[in-house]
Write an enzyme that holds these catalytic residues in place. Structure first.
Site, PDB file in Angstrom:
ATOM      1  CG  ASP A 198      -4.934   2.580   0.346  1.00 32.07           C
ATOM      2  OD1 ASP A 198      -5.903   1.807   0.268  1.00 32.07           O
ATOM      3  OD2 ASP A 198      -3.819   2.244   0.803  1.00 32.07           O
ATOM      4  CG  ASP A 225      -6.255  -2.652   2.701  1.00 33.66           C
ATOM      5  OD1 ASP A 225      -5.197  -2.408   3.305  1.00 33.66           O
ATOM      6  OD2 ASP A 225      -6.841  -1.817   1.981  1.00 33.66           O
ATOM      7  CG  MET A 252      -8.146   7.399   1.767  1.00 33.56           C
ATOM      8  SD  MET A 252      -7.380   7.400   3.387  1.00 33.56           S
ATOM      9  CE  MET A 252      -6.657   5.754   3.411  1.00 33.56           C
ATOM     10  CG  MET A 279     -11.710  -2.476   4.418  1.00 32.02           C
ATOM     11  SD  MET A 279     -10.187  -1.973   3.617  1.00 32.02           S
ATOM     12  CE  MET A 279      -9.392  -0.992   4.902  1.00 32.02           C
ATOM     13  CG  HIS A 328      -9.081   0.419  -1.095  1.00 34.42           C
ATOM     14  ND1 HIS A 328      -8.533   0.255   0.159  1.00 34.42           N
ATOM     15  CD2 HIS A 328     -10.426   0.504  -0.900  1.00 34.42           C
ATOM     16  CE1 HIS A 328      -9.499   0.219   1.069  1.00 34.42           C
ATOM     17  NE2 HIS A 328     -10.655   0.386   0.457  1.00 34.42           N
ATOM     18  CB  SER A 385      -0.890   0.005   1.243  1.00 37.84           C
ATOM     19  OG  SER A 385      -1.347   1.328   1.485  1.00 37.84           O
ATOM     20  CG  MET A 428     -11.332   3.694   1.197  1.00 45.93           C
ATOM     21  SD  MET A 428      -9.847   3.629   2.221  1.00 45.93           S
ATOM     22  CE  MET A 428      -8.579   3.621   0.950  1.00 45.93           C
ATOM     23  CG  HIS A 434      -3.682  -1.541  -1.842  1.00 43.10           C
ATOM     24  ND1 HIS A 434      -4.818  -2.235  -2.240  1.00 43.10           N
ATOM     25  CD2 HIS A 434      -4.076  -0.718  -0.835  1.00 43.10           C
ATOM     26  CE1 HIS A 434      -5.839  -1.856  -1.493  1.00 43.10           C
ATOM     27  NE2 HIS A 434      -5.428  -0.926  -0.639  1.00 43.10           N
TER      28      HIS A 434
HETATM   29  O1  LIG Z   1      -7.004   1.011   2.891  1.00 45.99           O
HETATM   30  C1  LIG Z   1      -6.196   1.289   3.749  1.00 45.99           C
HETATM   31  C2  LIG Z   1      -6.600   2.152   4.896  1.00 45.99           C
HETATM   32  O2  LIG Z   1      -7.898   2.555   4.736  1.00 45.99           O
HETATM   33  C3  LIG Z   1      -4.758   0.845   3.612  1.00 45.99           C
HETATM   34  O3  LIG Z   1      -4.614   0.087   2.426  1.00 45.99           O
HETATM   35  C4  LIG Z   1      -4.292   0.005   4.764  1.00 45.99           C
HETATM   36  O4  LIG Z   1      -4.541   0.556   6.001  1.00 45.99           O
HETATM   37  C5  LIG Z   1      -2.841  -0.409   4.607  1.00 45.99           C
HETATM   38  O5  LIG Z   1      -2.023   0.104   5.564  1.00 45.99           O
HETATM   39  P1  LIG Z   1      -1.433  -0.751   6.770  1.00 45.99           P
HETATM   40  O6  LIG Z   1      -0.792  -1.981   6.184  1.00 45.99           O
HETATM   41  O7  LIG Z   1      -0.471   0.183   7.379  1.00 45.99           O
HETATM   42  O8  LIG Z   1      -2.583  -1.110   7.679  1.00 45.99           O
HETATM   43 FE   LIG Z   2      -6.460   0.005   1.033  1.00 43.69          FE
END
Ligand SMILES: O=C(CO)[C@H](O)[C@H](O)COP(=O)(O)O
Ligand SMILES: [Fe+2]
Length: 230
Positions: A36, A177, A38, A139, A68, A9, A70, A34
């Site tokens: 992310d 994740d 947001m 998640m 991903h 990520s 969000m 990955h």
């Molecule tokens: O979608 C996510 C948060 O919303 C990230 O992909 C996820 O938290 C990855 O980070 P870590 O491995 O540090 O937990």
């Molecule tokens: Fe993610």
């Protein structure tokens, strides 16, 4: 049996040198990126959009990019990510007005589609749409931030989804994740996951990223994964 995919990520990468970070982590043996997204609306944080995805492609990244989302609303940003070079686009079903339509839109845009389940989101969103899904992302933290701890109830949920996928006979990846590290990745695979997102476990959240460590961490993850059956 689907191959294990390690998906760094980039949320926890050093954004000031993102292209280099992605090159280094892929050179260490990671499989997919990955990404992310947001929006400070669906989740209380703001990150990166299609321009950054396109920049990584222009930089020369050829590995699959796993976007991903969000964000809410979902649909209007999908064609932009498809044009920017996304491979997978996953979204949270409760952020979409019409889940079936959004899944179709992703596939019609030429990408692979996926649904993301927060720790408390019921799996009933899979009913009636499984055939339009290429990836199910569970998640194991609440979305919005890297560096959180793995929520153990995700293991039972993984077992449930693994059974749904196997019973369906469909080719669907099962991604996990949140809080994935060298020391828990084996039990996560044993519970059914085949695609492993790791941000802070790889890049180091809140401290300087150290490219010299990527080889050893990806290697340790591979060794841990090799030791268990799914
Ligand atoms: O979608 C996510 C948060 O919303 C990230 O992909 C996820 O938290 C990855 O980070 P870590 O491995 O540090 O937990
Ligand atoms: Fe993610």
């Amino acid at each position: 049996m689907p191959a294990d995919l390690i998906a760094p990520s980039i949320l926890s990468a050093n954004f000031a040198k993102l292209g280099e970070e992605v090159d280094n982590v892929l050179a260490s043996g990671a499989d997919i990126v990955h990404f992310d997204v947001m929006d400070n609306h669906y989740v209380p944080n703001l990150t990166i959009g299609p321009l950054v995805c396109e920049a990584l492609r222009k930089h020369g990244v050829t590995a699959p990019i796993d976007v991903h989302l969000m964000v809410k609303p979902v649909d209007r940003i999908i064609p932009d990510f498809a044009k920017a070079g996304a491979t997978y686009i996953t979204f949270h079903p409760e952020a979409s007005e019409h889940v079936d339509r959004t899944l179709q839109l992703i596939r019609d845009s030429g990408c692979k589609s996926g649904l993301v389940f927060n720790p408390a989101t019921p799996l009933t969103y899979l009913d009636y749409v499984l055939e339009k899904v290429d990836m199910i992302l569970l998640m194991s933290v609440n979305p919005g931030f890297g560096g959180q701890s793995f929520i153990p109830s995700a293991l039972d949920k993984l077992r449930e989804v693994r059974e749904i996928i196997d019973d369906s006979g469909l080719d669907i990846r099962l991604e996990i994740d949140g809080g994935v590290k060298v020391d828990n990745i084996a039990e996560i695979k044993a519970a059914g996951a085949d695609t492993f997102v790791s941000g802070s476990g790889l890049f180091g959240y809140g401290r300087d990223s150290d490219p010299n460590r990527y080889d050893s961490i990806v290697g340790e993850m591979r060794r841990a994964l090799a030791g268990v059956d799914r």
